[in-house]
Enzyme design. Structure first.
Site, PDB file in Angstrom:
ATOM      1  N   ASN A   1       1.662   4.995   7.303  1.00  0.00           N
ATOM      2  CA  ASN A   1       1.172   3.766   6.737  1.00  0.00           C
ATOM      3  C   ASN A   1       1.743   2.250   7.406  1.00  0.00           C
ATOM      4  OD1 ASN A   1       0.356   1.983   4.593  1.00  0.00           O
ATOM      5  ND2 ASN A   1       2.300   1.637   4.412  1.00  0.00           N
TER       6      ASN A   1
ATOM      7  N   TYR B   1      -3.474  -5.927  17.094  1.00  0.00           N
ATOM      8  CA  TYR B   1      -3.596  -5.449  15.712  1.00  0.00           C
ATOM      9  C   TYR B   1      -5.067  -4.739  15.882  1.00  0.00           C
ATOM     10  CZ  TYR B   1      -3.569  -4.818  10.811  1.00  0.00           C
ATOM     11  OH  TYR B   1      -3.796  -4.304   9.531  1.00  0.00           O
TER      12      TYR B   1
ATOM     13  N   ILE C   1      -6.338  -6.396   1.516  1.00  0.00           N
ATOM     14  CA  ILE C   1      -5.834  -5.931  -0.057  1.00  0.00           C
ATOM     15  C   ILE C   1      -4.672  -6.848  -0.286  1.00  0.00           C
ATOM     16  CG2 ILE C   1      -4.817  -4.061  -0.925  1.00  0.00           C
ATOM     17  CD1 ILE C   1      -7.419  -3.201  -0.163  1.00  0.00           C
TER      18      ILE C   1
ATOM     19  N   LYS D   1      -5.238  -0.707  15.858  1.00  0.00           N
ATOM     20  CA  LYS D   1      -5.804   0.125  14.644  1.00  0.00           C
ATOM     21  C   LYS D   1      -7.067   0.948  14.894  1.00  0.00           C
ATOM     22  CE  LYS D   1      -3.168  -0.992  11.170  1.00  0.00           C
ATOM     23  NZ  LYS D   1      -2.448  -0.186  10.244  1.00  0.00           N
TER      24      LYS D   1
ATOM     25  N   ILE E   1       0.892  -1.313   0.015  1.00  0.00           N
ATOM     26  CA  ILE E   1       0.021  -0.167   0.099  1.00  0.00           C
ATOM     27  C   ILE E   1       0.803   1.335  -0.022  1.00  0.00           C
ATOM     28  CG2 ILE E   1      -1.405   1.460   1.528  1.00  0.00           C
ATOM     29  CD1 ILE E   1      -2.771  -1.363   2.292  1.00  0.00           C
TER      30      ILE E   1
ATOM     31  N   ASP F   1      11.220   3.400   5.029  1.00  0.00           N
ATOM     32  CA  ASP F   1      11.047   2.010   5.372  1.00  0.00           C
ATOM     33  C   ASP F   1      12.086   1.363   6.029  1.00  0.00           C
ATOM     34  OD1 ASP F   1       8.891   0.023   3.652  1.00  0.00           O
ATOM     35  OD2 ASP F   1      10.349  -0.982   4.909  1.00  0.00           O
TER      36      ASP F   1
ATOM     37  N   SER G   1      -7.475  -0.044   9.841  1.00  0.00           N
ATOM     38  CA  SER G   1      -8.052  -1.390   9.296  1.00  0.00           C
ATOM     39  C   SER G   1      -9.237  -1.780   9.771  1.00  0.00           C
ATOM     40  CB  SER G   1      -6.892  -2.411   9.602  1.00  0.00           C
ATOM     41  OG  SER G   1      -7.453  -3.718   9.321  1.00  0.00           O
TER      42      SER G   1
HETATM   43  N1  LIG Z   1      -2.765  -5.663   3.151  1.00  0.00           N
HETATM   44  C1  LIG Z   1      -4.237  -5.541   3.726  1.00  0.00           C
HETATM   45  O1  LIG Z   1      -4.830  -6.410   3.354  1.00  0.00           O
HETATM   46  C2  LIG Z   1      -4.242  -4.481   5.051  1.00  0.00           C
HETATM   47  C3  LIG Z   1      -5.623  -4.613   5.413  1.00  0.00           C
HETATM   48  C4  LIG Z   1      -5.692  -3.703   6.384  1.00  0.00           C
HETATM   49  C5  LIG Z   1      -4.801  -2.651   6.811  1.00  0.00           C
HETATM   50  N2  LIG Z   1      -3.704  -2.940   6.277  1.00  0.00           N
HETATM   51  C6  LIG Z   1      -2.482  -2.018   6.701  1.00  0.00           C
HETATM   52  O2  LIG Z   1      -1.895  -1.347   5.558  1.00  0.00           O
HETATM   53  C7  LIG Z   1      -0.457  -0.915   5.893  1.00  0.00           C
HETATM   54  C8  LIG Z   1       0.444  -1.525   4.882  1.00  0.00           C
HETATM   55  O3  LIG Z   1       0.161  -2.909   4.836  1.00  0.00           O
HETATM   56  P1  LIG Z   1       0.605  -3.599   3.589  1.00  0.00           P
HETATM   57  O4  LIG Z   1      -0.325  -4.773   3.392  1.00  0.00           O
HETATM   58  O5  LIG Z   1       1.050  -2.881   2.400  1.00  0.00           O
HETATM   59  O6  LIG Z   1       2.014  -4.258   4.085  1.00  0.00           O
HETATM   60  P2  LIG Z   1       3.489  -4.699   3.289  1.00  0.00           P
HETATM   61  O7  LIG Z   1       4.061  -5.702   4.264  1.00  0.00           O
HETATM   62  O8  LIG Z   1       3.330  -4.880   2.073  1.00  0.00           O
HETATM   63  O9  LIG Z   1       4.204  -3.381   3.511  1.00  0.00           O
HETATM   64  C9  LIG Z   1       4.632  -2.745   4.850  1.00  0.00           C
HETATM   65  C10 LIG Z   1       5.879  -2.017   4.689  1.00  0.00           C
HETATM   66  O10 LIG Z   1       6.210  -1.520   6.058  1.00  0.00           O
HETATM   67  C11 LIG Z   1       7.619  -1.819   6.260  1.00  0.00           C
HETATM   68  N3  LIG Z   1       7.667  -1.913   7.634  1.00  0.00           N
HETATM   69  C12 LIG Z   1       7.263  -3.085   8.381  1.00  0.00           C
HETATM   70  N4  LIG Z   1       7.588  -2.820   9.826  1.00  0.00           N
HETATM   71  C13 LIG Z   1       8.260  -1.367   9.846  1.00  0.00           C
HETATM   72  C14 LIG Z   1       8.648  -0.604  10.656  1.00  0.00           C
HETATM   73  N5  LIG Z   1       8.871  -1.153  12.075  1.00  0.00           N
HETATM   74  N6  LIG Z   1       9.574   0.325  10.409  1.00  0.00           N
HETATM   75  C15 LIG Z   1       9.578   0.962   9.216  1.00  0.00           C
HETATM   76  N7  LIG Z   1       9.043   0.244   8.005  1.00  0.00           N
HETATM   77  C16 LIG Z   1       8.477  -1.160   8.468  1.00  0.00           C
HETATM   78  C17 LIG Z   1       7.735  -3.182   5.619  1.00  0.00           C
HETATM   79  O11 LIG Z   1       9.270  -3.255   5.185  1.00  0.00           O
HETATM   80  C18 LIG Z   1       7.115  -3.152   4.259  1.00  0.00           C
HETATM   81  O12 LIG Z   1       7.740  -2.235   3.228  1.00  0.00           O
HETATM   82  C19 LIG Z   1      -0.341  -1.420   7.293  1.00  0.00           C
HETATM   83  O13 LIG Z   1      -0.693  -0.535   8.264  1.00  0.00           O
HETATM   84  C20 LIG Z   1      -1.487  -2.538   7.465  1.00  0.00           C
HETATM   85  O14 LIG Z   1      -1.890  -2.770   8.556  1.00  0.00           O
HETATM   86  C21 LIG Z   1      -3.252  -3.771   5.202  1.00  0.00           C
END
Ligand SMILES: NC(=O)c1ccc[n+]([C@@H]2O[C@H](COP(=O)([O-])OP(=O)(O)OC[C@H]3O[C@@H](n4cnc5c(N)ncnc54)[C@H](O)[C@@H]3O)[C@@H](O)[C@H]2O)c1
Length: 269
Positions: free
Chosen positions: A90, A158, A191, A162, A18, A37, A145
């Protein structure tokens, strides 16, 4: 003119999923983007790819669980581009081995998830807001979320973290609105990002698909475009809101699927 022309955006967790989508869309619509990141190589690759296409982007290391690291990323952004007018908080994660039900959750993991998912939003906002005040305004966007709006069998930390992010969004919006600083959140349903692919077995993905009103899963750009809108002046009268981007997963009566099965049975289908 891009939709976010000349805004300066810091995106946390921008190397993947995202955050990567939002970084790309913001840069392509004219923002100067700092991709931060834990995976700094991934962030650098993403920024380099944008620069090769003629957009403005760079990368910085971030550990969202560490206050000094957040301050460093904000200072880096301001030193590089002179200000910060968009902060996309994010980063967020869970741990399916340790973030369990109330009786079994690992308490150290509770603390870690609260720090990374919720406290990072507080800290990022705390250090970005003074720059936004100086700049005459800004937009803070948080990723919460749908897990923050309903109970579930596991992922207690979690969900709680959130929910904290969703409500903190209103506090930030209420406290700094008069400084022309908006704060909104986006609440994704499932997602299909690398994290979701990693964490969700096919069977679980199928359960989500069954309850979505729409016939497909969400993609990172579905959230990215929402973030772009919230970062842009197109949303200038929207603040304190959480936009749910979840394919209509939560719009029906929770018992709808069972009710459909019951109807099929009594109608002899
Ligand atoms: N994908 C889904 O279905 C979904 C649903 C609801 C909420 N979300 C939320 O969306 C956001 C992004 O999720 P995503 O699915 O893109 O995840 P992802 O794992 O694809 O990307 C997350 C990124 O954050 C980085 N990261 C993780 N911990 C970190 C830290 N402590 N410091 C700095 N960087 C860090 C990772 O290296 C990664 O590049 C998150 O907050 C997640 O909770 C995702």
């Amino acid at each position: 003119m891009g939709r976010v022309q000349d805004k300066v955006a810091l995106v946390t967790g921008g190397a993947s999923g995202i955050g990567l989508s939002a970084s790309n869309l913001l840069a392509k619509e004219g923002a100067k983007v700092v991709i931060s990141d834990f995976n700094v190589e991934g962030a650098e690759q993403a920024a380099e790819a944008l620069r090769t296409q003629g957009y403005e982007a760079c990368a910085v290391f971030l550990d969202a669980g560490n206050e000094q690291s957040i301050i460093d990323a904000i200072n880096f952004t301001v030193e590089k581009y002179g200000t910060i007018t968009v902060l996309y908080n994010n980063v967020g994660l869970t741990n399916l081995q340790k973030d369990l039900d109330v009786l079994n959750i690992d308490l150290d993991e509770w603390d870690r998830l609260m720090d990374v998912n919720a406290k990072s939003v507080l800290i990022g906002s705390r250090y970005a807001i003074p720059h936004m005040q100086k700049a005459g305004g800004g937009s803070i966007i948080n990723t919460t979320s749908m897990a923050g709006f309903a109970g579930d069998v596991v992922r207690t930390a979690y969900g709680a973290s959130k929910a904290a992010v969703a409500n903190m969004t209103k506090y930030i919006a209420a406290q700094y609105g008069k400084d022309n600083i908006r704060c909104n959140a986006v609440a994704p349903g499932l997602i299909m990002t690398p994290a979701a692919e990693r964490n969700m077995p096919q069977e679980v993905q199928d359960i989500f698909a069954k309850f979505n009103a729409l016939p497909y899963h969400g993609e990172a750009d579905d959230i990215g475009y929402t973030v772009l809108f919230l970062a842009s002046d197109e949303s200038k009268f929207i603040t304190g809101q959480t936009i749910q981007v979840e394919g209509g997963h939560y719009i029906g009566n929770p018992s709808m699927a069972d009710f459909q099965a019951f109807l099929a049975k009594v109608q002899g289908k």
